[in-house]
Design an enzyme around this catalytic site. Sequence first.
Site, PDB file in Angstrom:
ATOM      1  N   MET A 103      42.926   2.819  38.431  1.00  0.00           N
ATOM      2  CA  MET A 103      41.810   3.711  38.752  1.00  0.00           C
ATOM      3  C   MET A 103      42.223   4.810  39.730  1.00  0.00           C
ATOM      4  O   MET A 103      41.817   5.966  39.603  1.00  0.00           O
ATOM      5  CB  MET A 103      40.654   2.893  39.344  1.00  0.00           C
ATOM      6  CG  MET A 103      39.376   3.687  39.474  1.00  0.00           C
ATOM      7  SD  MET A 103      38.041   2.750  40.218  1.00  0.00           S
ATOM      8  CE  MET A 103      37.697   1.518  38.982  1.00  0.00           C
ATOM      9  N   TYR A 151      49.216  -3.296  36.677  1.00  0.00           N
ATOM     10  CA  TYR A 151      48.377  -4.266  35.979  1.00  0.00           C
ATOM     11  C   TYR A 151      49.053  -4.756  34.703  1.00  0.00           C
ATOM     12  O   TYR A 151      49.579  -3.956  33.929  1.00  0.00           O
ATOM     13  CB  TYR A 151      47.023  -3.636  35.621  1.00  0.00           C
ATOM     14  CG  TYR A 151      46.093  -3.547  36.800  1.00  0.00           C
ATOM     15  CD1 TYR A 151      45.625  -4.681  37.439  1.00  0.00           C
ATOM     16  CD2 TYR A 151      45.681  -2.301  37.280  1.00  0.00           C
ATOM     17  CE1 TYR A 151      44.772  -4.590  38.530  1.00  0.00           C
ATOM     18  CE2 TYR A 151      44.831  -2.197  38.358  1.00  0.00           C
ATOM     19  CZ  TYR A 151      44.376  -3.350  38.980  1.00  0.00           C
ATOM     20  OH  TYR A 151      43.542  -3.263  40.052  1.00  0.00           O
ATOM     21  N   LYS A 209      30.924  26.332  28.882  1.00  0.00           N
ATOM     22  CA  LYS A 209      30.128  25.093  28.935  1.00  0.00           C
ATOM     23  C   LYS A 209      30.961  23.958  29.553  1.00  0.00           C
ATOM     24  O   LYS A 209      32.169  24.132  29.769  1.00  0.00           O
ATOM     25  CB  LYS A 209      29.656  24.716  27.527  1.00  0.00           C
ATOM     26  CG  LYS A 209      30.790  24.451  26.563  1.00  0.00           C
ATOM     27  CD  LYS A 209      30.295  24.395  25.126  1.00  0.00           C
ATOM     28  CE  LYS A 209      31.447  24.332  24.174  1.00  0.00           C
ATOM     29  NZ  LYS A 209      31.411  23.293  23.195  1.00  0.00           N
ATOM     30  N   ARG A 238      27.034  20.269  11.406  1.00  0.00           N
ATOM     31  CA  ARG A 238      26.599  19.861  12.740  1.00  0.00           C
ATOM     32  C   ARG A 238      25.290  20.609  12.986  1.00  0.00           C
ATOM     33  O   ARG A 238      24.235  20.075  12.732  1.00  0.00           O
ATOM     34  CB  ARG A 238      27.699  20.186  13.760  1.00  0.00           C
ATOM     35  CG  ARG A 238      27.653  19.352  15.005  1.00  0.00           C
ATOM     36  CD  ARG A 238      28.845  19.584  15.909  1.00  0.00           C
ATOM     37  NE  ARG A 238      29.032  20.976  16.313  1.00  0.00           N
ATOM     38  CZ  ARG A 238      29.918  21.380  17.216  1.00  0.00           C
ATOM     39  NH1 ARG A 238      30.718  20.516  17.799  1.00  0.00           N
ATOM     40  NH2 ARG A 238      30.029  22.657  17.550  1.00  0.00           N
TER      41      ARG A 238
HETATM   42  C1  LIG Z   1      29.792  26.968  18.959  1.00  0.00           C
HETATM   43  C2  LIG Z   1      31.077  27.040  19.731  1.00  0.00           C
HETATM   44  N1  LIG Z   1      31.748  28.197  19.779  1.00  0.00           N
HETATM   45  C3  LIG Z   1      32.914  28.311  20.465  1.00  0.00           C
HETATM   46  C4  LIG Z   1      33.465  27.237  21.129  1.00  0.00           C
HETATM   47  C5  LIG Z   1      34.764  27.412  21.862  1.00  0.00           C
HETATM   48  O1  LIG Z   1      35.761  26.632  21.271  1.00  0.00           O
HETATM   49  P1  LIG Z   1      37.289  26.742  21.728  1.00  0.00           P
HETATM   50  O2  LIG Z   1      37.346  26.164  23.090  1.00  0.00           O
HETATM   51  O3  LIG Z   1      38.011  25.958  20.733  1.00  0.00           O
HETATM   52  O4  LIG Z   1      37.621  28.190  21.732  1.00  0.00           O
HETATM   53  C6  LIG Z   1      32.799  26.021  21.102  1.00  0.00           C
HETATM   54  C7  LIG Z   1      33.381  24.864  21.798  1.00  0.00           C
HETATM   55  O5  LIG Z   1      33.382  23.759  21.402  1.00  0.00           O
HETATM   56  C8  LIG Z   1      31.571  25.912  20.380  1.00  0.00           C
HETATM   57  O6  LIG Z   1      30.896  24.752  20.325  1.00  0.00           O
END
Ligand SMILES: Cc1ncc(COP(=O)(O)O)c(C=O)c1O
Length: 356
Positions: free
Chosen positions: A300, A252, A32, A127
């Site tokens: 920047m 800066y 992701k 969550r």
């Molecule tokens: C539900 C879930 N599983 C696995 C992972 C992978 O986590 P990591 O990068 O700590 O292995 C994430 C990442 O945030 C996640 O949200």
Amino acid sequence: MVGATVDTGALKHNLQVVRRWAPRSRVMAVIKANAYGHGLVAVARALDSADAFAVARVDEGLILREAGINARTVLLEGVFDREQLEAAATAGFELVVHTAEQIQLLREAPQGAAFTIWLKLDTGMNRLGFKGAAFGAALDALNGLAAVRAPVNLFTHLASADAPDLPSTAEQLGLFAAATAGLPGERSIANSAAMLGFAEAQADWVRPGLLLYGASPFAGAIGADYGLRPAMTLHSHVIAVKHLEVGEHVGYGGAWLAERPTVLAVAAVGYGDGYPRSLASGSPVLVNGERVPLAGRVSMDMIGIDVSGMASPPQLGDPVILWGEGLPVEEIAVWADTIPYELLCGISQRVAVRLL
Ligand SMILES: Cc1ncc(COP(=O)(O)O)c(C=O)c1O
């Protein structure tokens, strides 16, 4: 000028290391957020031997499909409306289910749609997921739906696996074991920290993200401690070299003061590239492979580097490494008061990514 190299050999190597750590589990590679900044499609191609991919959202999965990547793909947040459900059905995505509304969407799924489901138990992260009796009720509801393939798979996420001394992970694992005892379906619990720190969390599927990119989820450690190789190197070049007298300031706010005659290199990288402004003077940078300290605030597009200690001062165009090969991103994260995840995910669109 600024670029990131992504070492596909390192990604493949890291997947092999993950498999050695979790030999009985299949690997759902977490890609992701543009594969933690490394490039979603490129990483999926490099990790084509993963058993499945996990992304957060439908749109991320669709980018994979548009690129012709048809591997198993799990949506970690599931779908939120009918349009997403239909897109997921067409694309063959697997869904995490964590709300009653998502079950309702599945109830109204188009005829012929069939989903592999990962039902999420909230074991304490608070969550996503069902808690207590609602988990059993959700499972019963899913089991009665035409659009749900049997058996439903079982899923949870650990809040503090990167702090193995805390009791909460054992508590979460205990809750998951109790709630899922005797149920059919495959199980997935462990992110990177959990699969390293808690062998019992590995289950049927592990879900590593950070490890695949070569970084350590544990504070005080680096990926190399686990035999991993950093996949991303963020680099730039020297674009100016200056000689400062004692008492002159840099950048800066004049935040850095020359306390001795100083050779200052200016490199073309800044917070506009995702190199964080929270980095303090003293934070390490590699110039021509040599560790030298940041001097003054990150702008920047530029940083100042005190190169007075180098045997031969750098020339215009000489290479500067901000993190990656030779300079662990975990170390820079400490300097920036953040975590490696945020640095890797945070490189901006201006950074040209090149695959090695
Ligand atoms: C539900 C879930 N599983 C696995 C992972 C992978 O986590 P990591 O990068 O700590 O292995 C994430 C990442 O945030 C996640 O949200």
